[in-house]
Design an enzyme around this catalytic site. Sequence first.
Site, PDB file in Angstrom:
ATOM      1  N   LYS A   1       0.811  -1.211   0.000  1.00  0.00           N
ATOM      2  CA  LYS A   1       0.000   0.000   0.000  1.00  0.00           C
ATOM      3  C   LYS A   1       0.851   1.270   0.000  1.00  0.00           C
ATOM      4  CE  LYS A   1      -0.745   1.045   4.267  1.00  0.00           C
ATOM      5  NZ  LYS A   1      -1.113   1.890   5.400  1.00  0.00           N
ATOM      6  N   THR A   2       1.866   1.308   0.840  1.00  0.00           N
ATOM      7  CA  THR A   2       2.700   2.511   0.900  1.00  0.00           C
ATOM      8  C   THR A   2       3.442   2.695  -0.421  1.00  0.00           C
ATOM      9  OG1 THR A   2       3.015   2.044   3.237  1.00  0.00           O
ATOM     10  CG2 THR A   2       4.418   3.720   2.269  1.00  0.00           C
TER      11      THR A   2
ATOM     12  N   ASP B   1      -4.023   8.071   3.334  1.00  0.00           N
ATOM     13  CA  ASP B   1      -3.555   6.774   3.815  1.00  0.00           C
ATOM     14  C   ASP B   1      -4.492   6.303   4.935  1.00  0.00           C
ATOM     15  OD1 ASP B   1      -1.913   4.614   4.131  1.00  0.00           O
ATOM     16  OD2 ASP B   1      -0.463   5.654   5.401  1.00  0.00           O
ATOM     17  N   GLU B   2      -4.624   5.015   5.118  1.00  0.00           N
ATOM     18  CA  GLU B   2      -5.447   4.466   6.217  1.00  0.00           C
ATOM     19  C   GLU B   2      -6.836   5.099   6.254  1.00  0.00           C
ATOM     20  OE1 GLU B   2      -4.276   1.981   7.802  1.00  0.00           O
ATOM     21  OE2 GLU B   2      -2.167   2.239   8.348  1.00  0.00           O
TER      22      GLU B   2
ATOM     23  N   GLN C   1      -9.013  -3.829   8.434  1.00  0.00           N
ATOM     24  CA  GLN C   1      -8.056  -3.390   9.452  1.00  0.00           C
ATOM     25  C   GLN C   1      -8.557  -2.164  10.204  1.00  0.00           C
ATOM     26  OE1 GLN C   1      -3.723  -3.824   8.729  1.00  0.00           O
ATOM     27  NE2 GLN C   1      -4.316  -4.162   6.611  1.00  0.00           N
TER      28      GLN C   1
ATOM     29  N   ARG D   1       0.522  -9.796  10.804  1.00  0.00           N
ATOM     30  CA  ARG D   1       1.832  -9.205  11.090  1.00  0.00           C
ATOM     31  C   ARG D   1       2.964 -10.186  10.812  1.00  0.00           C
ATOM     32  NH1 ARG D   1       0.753  -5.072   9.784  1.00  0.00           N
ATOM     33  NH2 ARG D   1      -1.234  -6.028   9.279  1.00  0.00           N
TER      34      ARG D   1
END
Length: 760
Positions: free
Chosen positions: A33-34, A217-218, A248, A630
């Site tokens: 994503k980043t 973002d997010e 998330q 994670r």
Amino acid sequence: MQNLLHNLNPEQLAAVTLPAQPALILAGAGSGKTRVLTTRIAWLIQTGQVSPAGILAVTFTNKAAKEMMTRLSAMMPINTRGMWIGTFHGLCNRLLRAHYRDAALPQAFQILDTQDQLSMIKRLLKANNIDDEKYPPRNLMYFINGAKDNGLRAHDVEAFDDYNRKMVELYALYDQQCQREGVVDFAELLLRTYELLLRNQPLREHYQARFRHILVDEFQDTNNLQYNWLKLMAGTQGAVFAVGDDDQSIYAFRGANVGNMSAFEREFKVENLIKLEQNYRSHGHILDTANTLIANNTKRLGKNLHTDAGHGEPVRIYEATSDLQEAQWIIEEAKSLIAEGSARNEIAILYRSNAQSRVIEHALFSANIPYRVYGGQRFFERAEIKHAIAYLQLMDNPHNDSAFLRVVNFPTRGIGARSLEQLQDAAKQYGISLYAAVPYVTGKAGTSLGAFIKLVEGMRFETLQLPLKEMVDVVINSSGLIAHYQNEKEGADRIENLEQLVSAASLFVSEEGFGHDAPAGLGPQSEASAGTPLVVGDGIEIIDADVPLVTVMSPLSAFLSHASLEAGDNQAQAGQDALQLMTVHSAKGLEFDAVFITGLEEGLFPHENSQKEEGGVEEERRLMYVAITRARRRLYISFSQTRMLHGQTRYNMKSRFFDEMPESSLKWLSPKVQQHHWFASPKAEWDNAFGESTNKIAQNMGKQAMGWRIGESVAHAKFGEGVIVNIEGSGSSARAHINFGRHGMKLLDLSIAKLDKLSA
DNA sequence: ACCGTTCAGTGGCCC
DNA sequence: ACTGAACGGT
């Protein structure tokens, strides 16, 4: 260019190269994503579609903003000037600094952090003789922040009963007080900016025209105010590129609204919805476990992660007899991982709530394994730092009453409660700040208060021409803070921190581009050079906030904002090669080779409070999803039959989440211990290895009635599986407290209730 | 001003 | 069980 885009998968490539229209990118965990966000920015600029000044990128944390910056500059020789990448609050701060007059704020307005806000509310209640039992300060704070997060001023809030009417009244008083003091809380930064843009058409149109591309973002973490802020900023032309993952979304409790994702899709008429489902992080079994679990949630936009990495190892499940033993087991496993060559900092131990870390820390400490706990106190939140900052705040804005009260008698200088009472009365009477009210206090109190004012004024005068670093140095000494801590037994650390504050100031000056020798305390260094003033419509002049902070505020003001907005690293010490301990929440966004998820028990994970909350269990499930994803290569999940919590032993059932994970991807390490079987085996068998506390549990568990024992697992026709937690009475009148997990605790008559022995 | 005692509360936390 | 705040005594 080719370089920029190569190595992207088809979905990533499609997202990066979307046309300038609203777009929603559903980016699963570990899907790059980043990378997509930063490559998109680089691509937009390199193809000449937009200049750096046309980019607005919003994140939630400073860490994420920095990360984006770093990756961007690695991608292209970037001119970071002019590009706006930052947190919502950081960007709002910048806008409000540039347009402080239009926002009706003093130029040197200051930002309250949560501590400051709470203490201010306490003061407010006291000053108005409000019973703080009936109106707990914390509740009022949540009330105010909640309202602001929904864009509501006091007069917008509808109150249907006396209690809420009072809350609204206090909200209004609070805002007045903030305005008088020249301070804003976090939510206010957002709301004030929103209102500024809403009411000031030229300004709004200016920024709407400027920011042609807005990247978020997010996105699943946005609250209602942030969403509306984005809408306003985008106008009708702005291309909002929203990246998020509804699976998330774990911050509903602080106002995040996942619904913003579908609202965005609807209201912005999103035609470009792209799912990034290729996962580059985890092995197959781990991913399958995450996918299967999250499929139990009903409200999803729908997404299924896949990987090319192969199944990898199964997810290891362990059932411990006690929290202590769980910790022991973790340490044994971690040790062998390390022995096999794992780096310690590639091993994470996650837990649902902070209270769980104690036992694990204790065990790690005893075993001499270095570890690092995330989520401790941060640098700018330390008491001694807050004190030094308070002096600096007073020098920059003497009307900040919170700062005044924090240090007026620290170090002690004979200004007690009586003196302050007089002062507060005077301030209230004239409607002025404490600082300004000092001349109205007479007698001995007046003298000592006057001396304090002299001290602050003296420091200000003395440092007027000094660079920030030296100003801070003068302050920590002249204020008497250093001397105070020198006399304290445990003051050495605090002095060290204060000295670190001087370095932080120095570092800040060089990073923010303030001239090293520029005086800290003066106003904007070069007001004339502030951007290019624009004259629009009615002759209104707009100075674009696209300028180094130095031109809109003094280095001191900037440093104080920095202290509030970036409280510093959220981790304890920087022991590098150490096991990583943290809550699942703080693990979001991180990844590790090996992950332990601990305490998978009903009541703990999912947390008991989540049962009562609307959508609470689904959020817990998402939290578990975050935890699982994670892990790269190895995942452990553990639970314990008994656990010390709030001073008493609790008997929890294993988490319902085990029923929602694919058996084919799991490997049960411990034999599934039948709980009634424990007592058949000699106690020593499971006592010898693990500590003494099992003794107590064993004794306690010895209690029995009607053929049932404490600690035993049972099945009930209506309530399902449960654990006997306590037995009261004896013989045929005995009753048992049974924890049925999601059905709660029941008190059943053992001679009546139909219970079955459970063989797991 | 500083201390010891008592008492409630105890989920996660970005800015 | 532990913490932090509030309170009361010296």
